[in-house]
Each structure stands twice: as structure tokens, then as C-alpha cells.
Scaffold this motif. Sequence first.
Motif, PDB file in Angstrom:
ATOM      1  N   GLU A  99       0.815  -1.210   0.000  1.00  0.00           N
ATOM      2  CA  GLU A  99       0.000   0.000   0.000  1.00  0.00           C
ATOM      3  C   GLU A  99       0.852   1.265   0.000  1.00  0.00           C
ATOM      4  O   GLU A  99       0.473   2.283  -0.588  1.00  0.00           O
ATOM      5  CB  GLU A  99      -0.902  -0.051   1.240  1.00  0.00           C
ATOM      6  CG  GLU A  99      -1.964   0.984   1.327  1.00  0.00           C
ATOM      7  CD  GLU A  99      -2.801   0.785   2.582  1.00  0.00           C
ATOM      8  OE1 GLU A  99      -4.021   0.836   2.489  1.00  0.00           O
ATOM      9  OE2 GLU A  99      -2.199   0.585   3.662  1.00  0.00           O
ATOM     10  N   ASP A 100       1.990   1.223   0.660  1.00  0.00           N
ATOM     11  CA  ASP A 100       2.829   2.420   0.779  1.00  0.00           C
ATOM     12  C   ASP A 100       3.782   2.606  -0.395  1.00  0.00           C
ATOM     13  O   ASP A 100       4.629   3.505  -0.377  1.00  0.00           O
ATOM     14  CB  ASP A 100       3.633   2.373   2.082  1.00  0.00           C
ATOM     15  CG  ASP A 100       4.608   1.196   2.145  1.00  0.00           C
ATOM     16  OD1 ASP A 100       4.700   0.446   1.153  1.00  0.00           O
ATOM     17  OD2 ASP A 100       5.259   1.032   3.192  1.00  0.00           O
ATOM     18  N   GLY A 101       3.662   1.768  -1.416  1.00  0.00           N
ATOM     19  CA  GLY A 101       4.502   1.896  -2.589  1.00  0.00           C
ATOM     20  C   GLY A 101       5.694   0.957  -2.612  1.00  0.00           C
ATOM     21  O   GLY A 101       6.336   0.790  -3.658  1.00  0.00           O
ATOM     22  N   ALA A 102       6.025   0.353  -1.488  1.00  0.00           N
ATOM     23  CA  ALA A 102       7.133  -0.610  -1.449  1.00  0.00           C
ATOM     24  C   ALA A 102       6.701  -1.926  -2.094  1.00  0.00           C
ATOM     25  O   ALA A 102       5.507  -2.149  -2.367  1.00  0.00           O
ATOM     26  CB  ALA A 102       7.576  -0.836  -0.011  1.00  0.00           C
ATOM     27  N   GLU A 103       7.669  -2.806  -2.326  1.00  0.00           N
ATOM     28  CA  GLU A 103       7.380  -4.095  -2.951  1.00  0.00           C
ATOM     29  C   GLU A 103       8.071  -5.218  -2.191  1.00  0.00           C
ATOM     30  O   GLU A 103       9.133  -5.018  -1.597  1.00  0.00           O
ATOM     31  CB  GLU A 103       7.847  -4.121  -4.412  1.00  0.00           C
ATOM     32  CG  GLU A 103       6.987  -3.315  -5.352  1.00  0.00           C
ATOM     33  CD  GLU A 103       7.329  -3.577  -6.812  1.00  0.00           C
ATOM     34  OE1 GLU A 103       8.237  -4.397  -7.064  1.00  0.00           O
ATOM     35  OE2 GLU A 103       6.673  -2.985  -7.687  1.00  0.00           O
ATOM     36  N   ARG A 104       7.444  -6.369  -2.234  1.00  0.00           N
ATOM     37  CA  ARG A 104       8.040  -7.612  -1.735  1.00  0.00           C
ATOM     38  C   ARG A 104       7.872  -8.656  -2.825  1.00  0.00           C
ATOM     39  O   ARG A 104       6.909  -8.609  -3.601  1.00  0.00           O
ATOM     40  CB  ARG A 104       7.330  -8.083  -0.453  1.00  0.00           C
ATOM     41  CG  ARG A 104       7.296  -7.055   0.662  1.00  0.00           C
ATOM     42  CD  ARG A 104       8.621  -6.975   1.402  1.00  0.00           C
ATOM     43  NE  ARG A 104       8.833  -8.165   2.196  1.00  0.00           N
ATOM     44  CZ  ARG A 104       8.335  -8.333   3.430  1.00  0.00           C
ATOM     45  NH1 ARG A 104       7.585  -7.399   3.986  1.00  0.00           N
ATOM     46  NH2 ARG A 104       8.607  -9.432   4.105  1.00  0.00           N
ATOM     47  N   GLY A 105       8.776  -9.596  -2.901  1.00  0.00           N
ATOM     48  CA  GLY A 105       8.645 -10.609  -3.938  1.00  0.00           C
ATOM     49  C   GLY A 105       9.488 -11.832  -3.654  1.00  0.00           C
ATOM     50  O   GLY A 105      10.278 -11.870  -2.699  1.00  0.00           O
ATOM     51  N   GLY A 106       9.311 -12.844  -4.472  1.00  0.00           N
ATOM     52  CA  GLY A 106      10.075 -14.067  -4.312  1.00  0.00           C
ATOM     53  C   GLY A 106       9.666 -15.102  -5.334  1.00  0.00           C
ATOM     54  O   GLY A 106       8.831 -14.851  -6.214  1.00  0.00           O
ATOM     55  N   GLN A 107      10.258 -16.280  -5.225  1.00  0.00           N
ATOM     56  CA  GLN A 107       9.955 -17.388  -6.121  1.00  0.00           C
ATOM     57  C   GLN A 107       9.693 -18.650  -5.309  1.00  0.00           C
ATOM     58  O   GLN A 107      10.114 -18.752  -4.148  1.00  0.00           O
ATOM     59  CB  GLN A 107      11.110 -17.623  -7.088  1.00  0.00           C
ATOM     60  CG  GLN A 107      11.266 -16.551  -8.156  1.00  0.00           C
ATOM     61  CD  GLN A 107      12.224 -16.976  -9.240  1.00  0.00           C
ATOM     62  OE1 GLN A 107      13.094 -17.821  -9.021  1.00  0.00           O
ATOM     63  NE2 GLN A 107      12.063 -16.410 -10.435  1.00  0.00           N
ATOM     64  N   ALA A 108       8.965 -19.572  -5.921  1.00  0.00           N
ATOM     65  CA  ALA A 108       8.694 -20.855  -5.269  1.00  0.00           C
ATOM     66  C   ALA A 108       8.526 -21.919  -6.335  1.00  0.00           C
ATOM     67  O   ALA A 108       8.058 -21.642  -7.453  1.00  0.00           O
ATOM     68  CB  ALA A 108       7.436 -20.762  -4.407  1.00  0.00           C
ATOM     69  N   GLY A 109       8.913 -23.136  -6.010  1.00  0.00           N
ATOM     70  CA  GLY A 109       8.647 -24.259  -6.896  1.00  0.00           C
ATOM     71  C   GLY A 109       7.193 -24.671  -6.748  1.00  0.00           C
ATOM     72  O   GLY A 109       6.761 -25.047  -5.652  1.00  0.00           O
ATOM     73  N   PHE A 110       6.410 -24.587  -7.827  1.00  0.00           N
ATOM     74  CA  PHE A 110       4.982 -24.871  -7.726  1.00  0.00           C
ATOM     75  C   PHE A 110       4.731 -26.285  -7.202  1.00  0.00           C
ATOM     76  O   PHE A 110       3.866 -26.509  -6.356  1.00  0.00           O
ATOM     77  CB  PHE A 110       4.319 -24.674  -9.089  1.00  0.00           C
ATOM     78  CG  PHE A 110       2.823 -24.839  -9.061  1.00  0.00           C
ATOM     79  CD1 PHE A 110       2.019 -23.975  -8.342  1.00  0.00           C
ATOM     80  CD2 PHE A 110       2.206 -25.877  -9.749  1.00  0.00           C
ATOM     81  CE1 PHE A 110       0.644 -24.134  -8.303  1.00  0.00           C
ATOM     82  CE2 PHE A 110       0.834 -26.048  -9.730  1.00  0.00           C
ATOM     83  CZ  PHE A 110       0.047 -25.167  -8.997  1.00  0.00           C
ATOM     84  N   GLY A 111       5.524 -27.233  -7.665  1.00  0.00           N
ATOM     85  CA  GLY A 111       5.330 -28.616  -7.245  1.00  0.00           C
ATOM     86  C   GLY A 111       5.661 -28.867  -5.794  1.00  0.00           C
ATOM     87  O   GLY A 111       5.236 -29.886  -5.218  1.00  0.00           O
TER      88      GLY A 111
END
Length: 715
Positions: A99-111
Motif C-alpha cells: 500500500e505504501d509503494g514498497a514491494e516484496r517478492g520471491g519465487q517458489a517451486g509450484f510442485g
Amino acid sequence: MTEALDRLAASMGIEPEYRDVRGETVRAEARTKRLLLAAMGVPAEDEAAARAALERLERDAWRNPLPPVAVVYADGGPGAVEVTLPAGTHAIGWRIALEDGAERGGQAGFGSLDRLDARELDGRRLERRRLLLPPDLPWGYHRLSLDPGGATASLIVTPGRCWLPPAAAEGRRLWGVAAQLYLLQSATDWGIGDFGDLRRLTELCAARGADIVGLNPLHALFTDNPEAASPYSPASRLLLNVLNIAVAGIPEFAHCPPARALLETPAFCARLDSARAASLVDYTAVAELKLEVLHHLFAACRDAADRSRWQDFAAFREAQGAAFARSCLFLALREHFAARDPALADWRRWPAPFRDPDSPDIRRFAQDHADRVDFHAWLQWVADEQLGRAAQAAAGMEVGLYRDLAVGADSAGAETWTDQAAVLSGVQVGAPRDIFNPAGQDWGLPPFHPRALRAEGYRSFIELVRANMRHAGGLRIDHVMGLQHLFCIPSGCRPAEGAYIAYPLDDLVGILALESQRARCLVVGEDLGTVPGGFRERMAAAGILSYRILSFEQEDATGAFHPPEAYPRSALAVLGSHDLPTMRGWWEGRDIALKARYGLVTDAEAAWQRDLRARDRAMLLEALRTAGLLGPQAPDIDALSRAAHGFLARSAALLAVAQLDDLLDEPEQVNVPSTILEHPNWRRRHAVPVEALSGHPGLETVAAIFRAERGRPAG
């Protein structure tokens, strides 16, 4: 056989059965299910249609990689979102735009994610798995997106518990006074209580150590039909009632020659004096008087050489957003059409292009009638300013103003026009039968469409809560069981033919908690009537106070009143409400006499209720004497009122609130449920003006009782 119909109804949230107040199981009829489904836009006229609709719903649910919205509780450990992708998908990336404009992210193996379900669809095998989110996400309204595919969803992170004042953690108990604003009378009113009267009442209560001033809903009503005066059937719950504006309190009033000249004419003065002297609110007279002058004051503000006030209005208007703008446009449209033909006050009878808020005709109307739209928005700004000043008078209180949110809005009003997809047309909210309403109740209010509400990310609910927490330290939610389910009656059916429709309780409670914490506004849930098992415990866990009325706090078998210490801590305790008799009215059985007079009960039912009241009076006396609040002698109404308020004051409830009606010993209740024209509902004015409340024995005595038991000293 109705197997497909039953499965379809259940998937759309229509509950198959409920237990009524007598403990009997009532099953939803097949016809009721079909009518409710049709109102939801799901045809199910026979089993084949029901099977086809069910298949469409299931396929649609599997086609979307993400749900439209996910509500995550910050205090419940790592949140999770369901992700639906083709089997064999390898890595997925996720990003959260905060909401404040910052970002978070990542990756994951779907399986590697926990698998929840799988299905073959259009020649592909899809899997639904559980994506864990970071455990330290901040509270707020965020946006989640996935890669591959670019699917997005609203992500709402909530604290899970509503705000409570510091006194709650300190073990203190609070008190206050509740009033119906329109009933207030003063030397300066224009025939109805106004925001200036509210400010004076708030100052008076604050000076006596009160922590809260309770109010009826302040929602906008219909100025073109002012006699439709119920605050629980408003034009819009997003807007304020402009008839509560204190006209003389508007800055332009002091230097507006046309307005001043009007007030000096004998005819206007005579009309104003008549409205002020009336014992019942004359809504038509009040609307005509106030709007006549408000038009002049609006023009004075718009045309003033000093643009500062108009600029302040423009800034307010811009900050309120799209829902506010569309609601003000609706008011101008309704005014325009109702002036041509009163039958056109209902937007569903407008010419087709005007029933669509996004049509080119609507845009042209907004341009051609910009001054009228400006006027309605300006009135809202003035009302908001004055309500804000009343709230400032409560600045030293633990809670302050305590507003009320009605369970719905009129089907011909702004809410249903501005956000048509979010409500169910052809359905009314009501209640199943109970002891005092054996035929059930139809409140005539359209409910939210639960699926549409979720599809829009709960925007309509968020706007509603936010608007009603404005300038408030507390919010009462009428019929709070609506967070879990609402009793819905198809148009043309009797209440006995209704059924419950379920709502996403955890999501709605989570949003309520987030808005409550941000506004520092406690929440009280009016949990009377048929309360589902476990519901009150769920509300208490969320920090939502229960609403406990003295006359309902009895043992089912014997009628014995619960002692003060048995009241839950997480509660607000009162003697009565707008739909119930005053203290004197209850003691004298006036409510039963009114119901009999208006044919709301049979002679036999009235006799049974009188017998029950005689028992309850005896039980109340016993409870008050056991508590040491009343002697053995037969009490007069003053002694009874002192003892009953002392009983409330001693209760373990966090909040105890006295009704101004009882402090002034009013005999008649404000509203008689199930009546419209038979009784002067929402009109009876107080005989004692606000200026005379200081020193009034009813107020001063009860304030002293509450202070002694639970309050801070006056000052």
C-alpha cells in the motif's frame, strides 16, 4: 429430486436450514432457493438448469489462477493464498505491491507447494496449491501478482482484532449517554435536532465525566420525500443527513443578505416558529425551511470573492473519492426526475440510459446540471464539518461519538444505483419469526451480493465502514449477525418463505478490524434476535463488543435477571433501544398496548405478553433488591430508574450507556417495529431542551451513579 438445486444453492451460500427461536428446524424450500438464485443471476428453474449452472460455477472457479481477494490475519502466522495452475508448472514468481509503494517478492517451486485439489479442465490437468506469504507483511490493502500469467489479486492484511480504548486494557469500565439526534430540542433548532445541538450535548456529557455519546444512524435520507424518516432505511449510508445541518452555524450565514432577508420575513418566521414549537418533527416543514436557506448559503460560498472556503470544499470533495461523487450525482438525478413525476423518485423507473451510472446520458447530465451536483456535494461538506466540530467536543473522552450503521439502505436509494452489481435486487433482508414477531419481519432492505462483494475485493464494504467511522470513536453495527449470514426474503414472499444467505465472516471481520485499528474506533455488534451458535464467541475474539439489553438478560427457564457481574466484559450494556419501550413504557406495558392497538398481535398474544411482563417486572424488582439497589417498598418510576441505572453501572460490561429518553422519563418509544403510518415513528421530540439538561435531575442523578461506579470524576 432436487440434488443439483441443493448443491448449487449451497455453493452460492444459501443455507439449507436454520433453527428458529423455539428451537425448531426450518428447511429452505426449493422455490425459495430458485428465487434467491435467480436474484443472484444464477438460473435454476429445473434440475437440468441447476446442473448446468453448477458446472459453470465450478469451471469458472478453476480457470482463475488467483482468487479475486485474499484476507490474511497478521497474528495467525504466515498467511497463504490458493494458486491454481497447470500441473507440471515449475517455478512461479510472486510480487506484492504494498500500500505504501514498497514491494516484496520471491519465487517458489509450484510442485513443492502443499497441494489442495486437482481437476481436468479443457484437456488440461489443473492443480490448486497453497502459496505461503511472508509472515511480516504490514497491515493494509496490497496487490499480489503472479508470474507466469500476470494474474493479480487484492491482498488484505489485517490485525484480526478491533481497536479498544486504553481503558479496556487497564481494567476500567466506561459510561456514556445515547440520544436520537433528531429528537433533540434547543432554542436555536429549526424543528429538528442538529449538529450544533449534538456539540452542546457532547460538551455537557464530557463535563460530567462521560466517555461516550451514542447516536442513531446519521445516514442521508430523501430530501424530496422527507416523511420517509427512518434512519434505518436511508438513501445512502455513505452520506450524511443534511437535515441535521445547523443552518445558523454555517459561516456564510452571517454575511449572506438573501438568507438574512428571508429570515426577517414574517411568513418565514411564522413557519420556523411553528416547526420549533411542534412536539413531533415535521420533516416536510424542516426540509423546506432548511433547503430554502441552504441554497442561498451555497451560492454565497460559491460566489465569494475570498475563495478559501470554496477551495476547502473542493479539497474535501476530491478526497472523498468516486463513490462519494457518484452518490451526489444520484441525488441531483433523483431531484430532477422526482420534480417531473413523484413516481420517478425510484431510479428503477427512470429512462433506461439513466439507470446506468456509466452511460453517456449520465455524463451529459452531470455536465448540464453541475451546479445541482455541486450543491449536494457542498451540503455533505457542511454536514461533515459540523459533525467534525461535535467530535472535537468529545476529544477528552475515552471513546467520543458512537455512530450507528444500519443493516441496509432503501432499494430506491443511492447505494443500489451507484453500485448495482454489489446488491441483490428482488430480495429483502428480514428476520424469521420470534416470540414477539410470530410472523417474522421483512425490513425491505436489499442485501449485498456475497459473490459480487468478494469479486470486487470488498470495496463496497470497506467504503461503508470507513464512511461511518469518520469523526467517531465507536461504531454500532445494526444486526451484526449479517457478517455471517442474513435472512433473505424473495420479493412477493412472506418472511416464513425466506432463507439465510451466508457471507464470508472471517474476511468481513478482518476488514472491520483493520479499519477499526486505523480509525481508532471501537466496534459494537447489535447481536439480538436469532444468534448462531458460537457467533458471540467469534465476535469477542475479534474485539467486537456484544450489545446487551437489560430486559433481555434473563434465564430462559425462570425469567430471573442475570446479576451485574454475569455480564460479559466484552459488551455494551443498555436499558433499551429505539425499537423497544422506554423504562417507563416497559414498566407500564405501553409497548404491548400499542401492538394490540395496531393489530400487531392477537388478543391472545397480547394477554400472554402482559402476563409475561408481570412476571418480568417482579423478577426485575427481585434482581434490583438482591443487588441492594432497591428497598422493599413499591418503587415509583424515579426510584426504579435510579436502581436500574445503578444495576447497569455495576455490570461487568466495558461500556454502560444510558438513553436520554430514560433520563428525561419519556413514556413513548421512538419506533414501533412493523408500523409505518400507524405510529409517529422517528418523530417524538424531547420536551426538555438541550439548554435545560444541565441541572436536570434525571441526567445529573444518573451521571453521578455512573461516575461513582465506573467513571472518572467530573471536570
